[in-house]
Design an enzyme around this catalytic site. Structure first.
Site, mmCIF file in Angstrom:
data_model
loop_
_atom_site.group_PDB
_atom_site.id
_atom_site.type_symbol
_atom_site.label_atom_id
_atom_site.label_comp_id
_atom_site.label_asym_id
_atom_site.label_seq_id
_atom_site.Cartn_x
_atom_site.Cartn_y
_atom_site.Cartn_z
ATOM 1 N N ASP A 16 -84.161 21.322 29.966
ATOM 2 C CA ASP A 16 -82.815 21.621 29.472
ATOM 3 C C ASP A 16 -81.787 21.532 30.593
ATOM 4 O OD1 ASP A 16 -80.879 22.391 27.647
ATOM 5 O OD2 ASP A 16 -81.209 24.522 27.974
ATOM 6 N N GLY A 17 -80.591 21.080 30.238
ATOM 7 C CA GLY A 17 -79.479 21.098 31.187
ATOM 8 C C GLY A 17 -79.007 19.737 31.640
ATOM 9 N N GLY A 19 -77.175 17.439 30.067
ATOM 10 C CA GLY A 19 -75.770 17.193 29.741
ATOM 11 C C GLY A 19 -74.831 17.982 30.630
ATOM 12 N N ARG A 29 -73.135 11.821 29.721
ATOM 13 C CA ARG A 29 -74.308 12.649 29.466
ATOM 14 C C ARG A 29 -75.605 11.880 29.709
ATOM 15 N NH1 ARG A 29 -74.069 17.389 26.675
ATOM 16 N NH2 ARG A 29 -76.038 16.933 25.621
ATOM 17 N N GLU A 63 -83.917 18.578 15.993
ATOM 18 C CA GLU A 63 -82.480 18.821 15.841
ATOM 19 C C GLU A 63 -81.619 17.863 16.673
ATOM 20 O OE1 GLU A 63 -84.876 21.984 14.579
ATOM 21 O OE2 GLU A 63 -84.672 21.392 16.677
ATOM 22 N N ASN A 64 -82.227 17.193 17.650
ATOM 23 C CA ASN A 64 -81.445 16.349 18.557
ATOM 24 C C ASN A 64 -80.878 15.090 17.907
ATOM 25 O OD1 ASN A 64 -83.401 17.076 21.561
ATOM 26 N ND2 ASN A 64 -81.608 18.101 20.711
ATOM 27 N N ARG A 182 -88.378 27.556 31.230
ATOM 28 C CA ARG A 182 -87.111 26.993 30.753
ATOM 29 C C ARG A 182 -86.075 27.096 31.860
ATOM 30 N NH1 ARG A 182 -84.086 27.012 24.983
ATOM 31 N NH2 ARG A 182 -82.391 25.642 25.635
ATOM 32 N N LEU A 189 -86.643 30.021 23.104
ATOM 33 C CA LEU A 189 -87.669 28.988 22.920
ATOM 34 C C LEU A 189 -87.131 27.710 22.285
ATOM 35 C CD1 LEU A 189 -91.013 30.638 21.757
ATOM 36 C CD2 LEU A 189 -90.652 29.128 23.702
ATOM 37 N N GLU A 201 -96.755 33.362 29.045
ATOM 38 C CA GLU A 201 -95.829 34.003 29.975
ATOM 39 C C GLU A 201 -94.596 33.106 30.074
ATOM 40 O OE1 GLU A 201 -96.284 36.960 31.277
ATOM 41 O OE2 GLU A 201 -98.274 37.134 30.391
#
Length: 234
Positions: A16-17, A19, A29, A63-64, A182, A189, A201
């Site tokens: 993640d991250g 963009g 992006r 969802e992307n 993450r 999540l 964990e």
């Protein structure tokens, strides 16, 4: 890393991250996705060097598809580039699998995925699972449909359904995730490995994925090593 470190067998990473990384630099992006793809390749190699058996990365969620077409096309082309480069890197002892619903992808990309999954990589040290058009809820629905079909066709009875019955019909079919990482500062999540993360964990890190390094992975594993995993026991 010290000798006392306990290595997880299965690591999941929500990449993640990308963009936000690009936006901070005034870049499109897709440049963030390109840099993120480079980091993914390096972290995959590092997991092999460490002896991690399973690495599952969240590359593209169900969802992307809502994102702009230019961005989606860019991600798909990056996947094509990755798969082309894989063909040149034979016998690297890293197997690749894809989890999720492949049907929406272009025929050429599906063919490249199948070729990569069937490639001879030598003695496998690490299996990298790339979650594409993947969602944890979709995965569970898929498993339930498979179970319902088996019951309807007489191969299974409702009384025989166990957790193992569900696990065997998930997209992944891997051991449950020991550690889920993450980056990016988010702490959720986002529909990733919902079934497989029951006793995972979690390590959330305030670093954008394109800036994620081997040292960050070391830090996450060291944090994992400090945890007391009781699995509901004492």
């Amino acid at each position: 890393m010290t000798d006392k470190i306990i290595l997880p067998e299965h690591i999941g990473i929500i990449m993640d991250g990308n963009g936000r990384w690009a936006k901070k630099r005034g870049l499109p992006r897709n440049m963030g996705h390109k840099k993120g793809a480079e980091v993914f390749v390096d972290i995959s190699k590092y997991c092999k060097e460490l002896g991690i058996k399973w690495l599952t990365v969240y590359a593209f969620s169900t969802e992307n598809w809502k994102r702009p077409k230019e961005e989606v096309d860019g991600v798909m082309n990056l996947m094509r580039d990755y798969l082309k480069n894989m063909k040149k890197a034979a016998n690297e002892q890293v197997a690749v699998r894809f989890i999720g619903d492949k049907t929406p992808f272009d025929a050429d990309l599906r063919a490249m995925m199948e070729e990569a999954e069937n490639a001879d990589v030598g003695e496998v040290i690490t299996t990298v699972q790339i979650a594409l058009n993947y969602g944890g809820r979709d995965e569970i629905v898929h498993a339930v449909k498979e179970i319902a079909k088996d019951i309807a066709e007489g191969r299974l009875s409702a009384e025989d359904i166990t957790e193992d019955t569900v696990s065997a019909r998930l997209y992944s079919g891997t051991p449950e995730a020991d550690l889920i990482i993450r980056p990016s500062g988010e702490e959720r999540l986002s529909n990733f490995l919902l079934w497989e993360s029951a006793y995972s964990e979690f390590v959330f890190m305030n670093v954008l994925w394109p800036d994620f390094t081997r040292a960050d992975l070391d830090a996450a594993i060291e944090e994992y090593s400090k945890r007391n995993r009781r699995f509901g026991g004492v």
